[in-house]
Design a protein around this motif. Structure first.
Motif, PDB file in Angstrom:
ATOM      1  N   GLY A   1      -6.759   6.278  10.713  1.00 17.04           N
ATOM      2  CA  GLY A   1      -6.416   4.952  11.168  1.00 17.04           C
ATOM      3  C   GLY A   1      -5.159   4.270   9.959  1.00 17.04           C
ATOM      4  O   GLY A   1      -4.839   5.089   9.010  1.00 17.04           O
ATOM      5  N   THR A   2      -5.078   2.876  10.053  1.00 19.12           N
ATOM      6  CA  THR A   2      -4.009   2.333   9.365  1.00 19.12           C
ATOM      7  C   THR A   2      -5.042   1.810   8.195  1.00 19.12           C
ATOM      8  O   THR A   2      -5.935   1.020   8.820  1.00 19.12           O
ATOM      9  N   TYR A   3      -4.968   1.888   6.915  1.00 18.88           N
ATOM     10  CA  TYR A   3      -5.693   1.117   5.991  1.00 18.88           C
ATOM     11  C   TYR A   3      -4.983   0.340   5.466  1.00 18.88           C
ATOM     12  O   TYR A   3      -3.758   0.226   5.047  1.00 18.88           O
ATOM     13  N   TYR A   4      -5.597  -1.005   5.262  1.00 20.31           N
ATOM     14  CA  TYR A   4      -4.876  -2.101   4.902  1.00 20.31           C
ATOM     15  C   TYR A   4      -5.632  -2.683   3.489  1.00 20.31           C
ATOM     16  O   TYR A   4      -6.805  -2.633   3.254  1.00 20.31           O
ATOM     17  N   CYS A   5      -4.909  -3.149   2.453  1.00 24.07           N
ATOM     18  CA  CYS A   5      -5.385  -3.633   1.264  1.00 24.07           C
ATOM     19  C   CYS A   5      -5.546  -5.036   1.426  1.00 24.07           C
ATOM     20  O   CYS A   5      -4.464  -5.831   2.124  1.00 24.07           O
ATOM     21  N   ALA A   6      -6.456  -5.798   1.124  1.00 23.21           N
ATOM     22  CA  ALA A   6      -6.664  -7.257   1.325  1.00 23.21           C
ATOM     23  C   ALA A   6      -7.038  -7.784   0.111  1.00 23.21           C
ATOM     24  O   ALA A   6      -7.734  -7.309  -0.593  1.00 23.21           O
TER      25      ALA A   6
ATOM     26  N   GLY B   1      -1.505  -6.503   2.945  1.00 19.58           N
ATOM     27  CA  GLY B   1      -0.418  -5.678   3.008  1.00 19.58           C
ATOM     28  C   GLY B   1       0.041  -5.260   4.397  1.00 19.58           C
ATOM     29  O   GLY B   1      -0.722  -5.403   5.375  1.00 19.58           O
ATOM     30  N   GLN B   2       0.995  -4.408   4.525  1.00 20.07           N
ATOM     31  CA  GLN B   2       1.509  -3.998   5.760  1.00 20.07           C
ATOM     32  C   GLN B   2       0.633  -2.745   6.347  1.00 20.07           C
ATOM     33  O   GLN B   2       0.676  -2.270   7.353  1.00 20.07           O
ATOM     34  N   GLY B   3      -0.026  -1.887   5.464  1.00 18.20           N
ATOM     35  CA  GLY B   3      -0.757  -0.931   5.974  1.00 18.20           C
ATOM     36  C   GLY B   3      -0.248   0.461   5.503  1.00 18.20           C
ATOM     37  O   GLY B   3       1.050   0.556   5.498  1.00 18.20           O
ATOM     38  N   THR B   4      -0.891   1.337   5.561  1.00 12.69           N
ATOM     39  CA  THR B   4      -0.693   2.780   5.306  1.00 12.69           C
ATOM     40  C   THR B   4      -1.472   3.592   6.073  1.00 12.69           C
ATOM     41  O   THR B   4      -2.585   3.711   6.437  1.00 12.69           O
ATOM     42  N   GLN B   5      -0.657   4.766   6.708  1.00 10.04           N
ATOM     43  CA  GLN B   5      -1.417   5.477   7.744  1.00 10.04           C
ATOM     44  C   GLN B   5      -2.027   6.757   7.191  1.00 10.04           C
ATOM     45  O   GLN B   5      -1.369   7.291   6.605  1.00 10.04           O
ATOM     46  N   VAL B   6      -3.313   6.743   7.602  1.00  2.90           N
ATOM     47  CA  VAL B   6      -4.199   8.094   7.701  1.00  2.90           C
ATOM     48  C   VAL B   6      -4.408   8.666   8.596  1.00  2.90           C
ATOM     49  O   VAL B   6      -4.829   8.093   9.624  1.00  2.90           O
TER      50      VAL B   6
ATOM     51  N   GLU C   1       0.710  -1.051   0.141  1.00  3.86           N
ATOM     52  CA  GLU C   1      -0.020   0.036   0.100  1.00  3.86           C
ATOM     53  C   GLU C   1       1.059   1.364  -0.031  1.00  3.86           C
ATOM     54  O   GLU C   1       2.000   1.458   0.637  1.00  3.86           O
ATOM     55  N   SER C   2       0.523   2.356  -0.466  1.00  7.23           N
ATOM     56  CA  SER C   2       0.935   3.657  -0.380  1.00  7.23           C
ATOM     57  C   SER C   2      -0.088   4.804  -0.568  1.00  7.23           C
ATOM     58  O   SER C   2      -1.154   4.497  -0.903  1.00  7.23           O
ATOM     59  N   GLY C   3       0.337   6.075  -0.075  1.00  3.54           N
ATOM     60  CA  GLY C   3      -0.487   7.210  -0.602  1.00  3.54           C
ATOM     61  C   GLY C   3      -1.256   7.587   0.982  1.00  3.54           C
ATOM     62  O   GLY C   3      -1.900   8.589   0.665  1.00  3.54           O
ATOM     63  N   GLY C   4      -0.751   7.161   1.980  1.00  5.89           N
ATOM     64  CA  GLY C   4      -1.112   7.668   3.211  1.00  5.89           C
ATOM     65  C   GLY C   4      -0.650   8.981   3.661  1.00  5.89           C
ATOM     66  O   GLY C   4       0.441   9.436   2.909  1.00  5.89           O
ATOM     67  N   GLY C   5      -1.104   9.556   4.829  1.00  5.12           N
ATOM     68  CA  GLY C   5      -0.549  10.989   4.912  1.00  5.12           C
ATOM     69  C   GLY C   5      -1.359  11.613   5.925  1.00  5.12           C
ATOM     70  O   GLY C   5      -2.093  11.041   6.475  1.00  5.12           O
ATOM     71  N   LEU C   6      -0.806  12.918   6.500  1.00  2.81           N
ATOM     72  CA  LEU C   6      -1.530  13.629   7.330  1.00  2.81           C
ATOM     73  C   LEU C   6      -2.079  14.679   6.672  1.00  2.81           C
ATOM     74  O   LEU C   6      -1.734  15.761   5.749  1.00  2.81           O
ATOM     75  N   VAL C   7      -3.334  14.699   6.933  1.00  4.96           N
ATOM     76  CA  VAL C   7      -4.269  15.833   6.161  1.00  4.96           C
ATOM     77  C   VAL C   7      -5.261  16.480   7.072  1.00  4.96           C
ATOM     78  O   VAL C   7      -5.344  15.971   8.306  1.00  4.96           O
TER      79      VAL C   7
END
Length: 123
Positions: free
Chosen positions: A92-97, A114-119, A6-12
């Motif tokens: 939260g942490t977003y996971y792809c499955a 996946g390992q997750g990406t944080q939002v 996963e990719s694309g998480g961030g602080l918004v």
């Protein structure tokens, strides 16, 4: 061993948008069903959205319907989650499955994660 990345998480800030991506390490996964789940600190992992191998139908949790859009590009071997009008409760942490089974919001039915990406949505 197949991996989901996963990719694309961030602080918004509230009202902002983010697009998450998920790329399986094998192209043969184009026939799999993909879902996004999320987990907030101290809470259980919850279903967010599902896209079937053809790209439709799609399924959404009530909490994100109308704000989030799940899609896939099999030519690019990538699954996306477009998140608009983000709220602090989306943090939260977003996971792809991925699964070879039918659509389900039950996390235990999924075979690959996946390992997750944080939002983080902060006000």
């Amino acid at each position: 061993q197949v991996q989901l990345v996963e990719s694309g998480g961030g602080l918004v800030q509230p009202g902002d948008s983010l697009r998450l991506s998920c790329a399986p390490s094998e192209s043969t996964f184009s026939t799999n069903l993909f879902s996004w789940f999320r987990q907030a600190p101290g809470k259980e992992r919850e279903f967010v959205a599902t896209v079937t191998w053809r790209g439709s139908p799609t399924y959404y949790a009530n909490s994100v319907r109308g704000r989030f859009t799940i899609s896939r590009n099999n030519a690019k071997n990538t699954v996306y989650l477009q998140m608009n009008s983000l709220k602090p409760e989306d943090t939260g942490t977003y996971y792809c499955a991925s699964s070879l089974s039918g659509p389900t919001p039950v996390a235990s039915r999924y075979d690959y994660w996946g390992q997750g990406t944080q939002v983080i949505v902060f006000s």
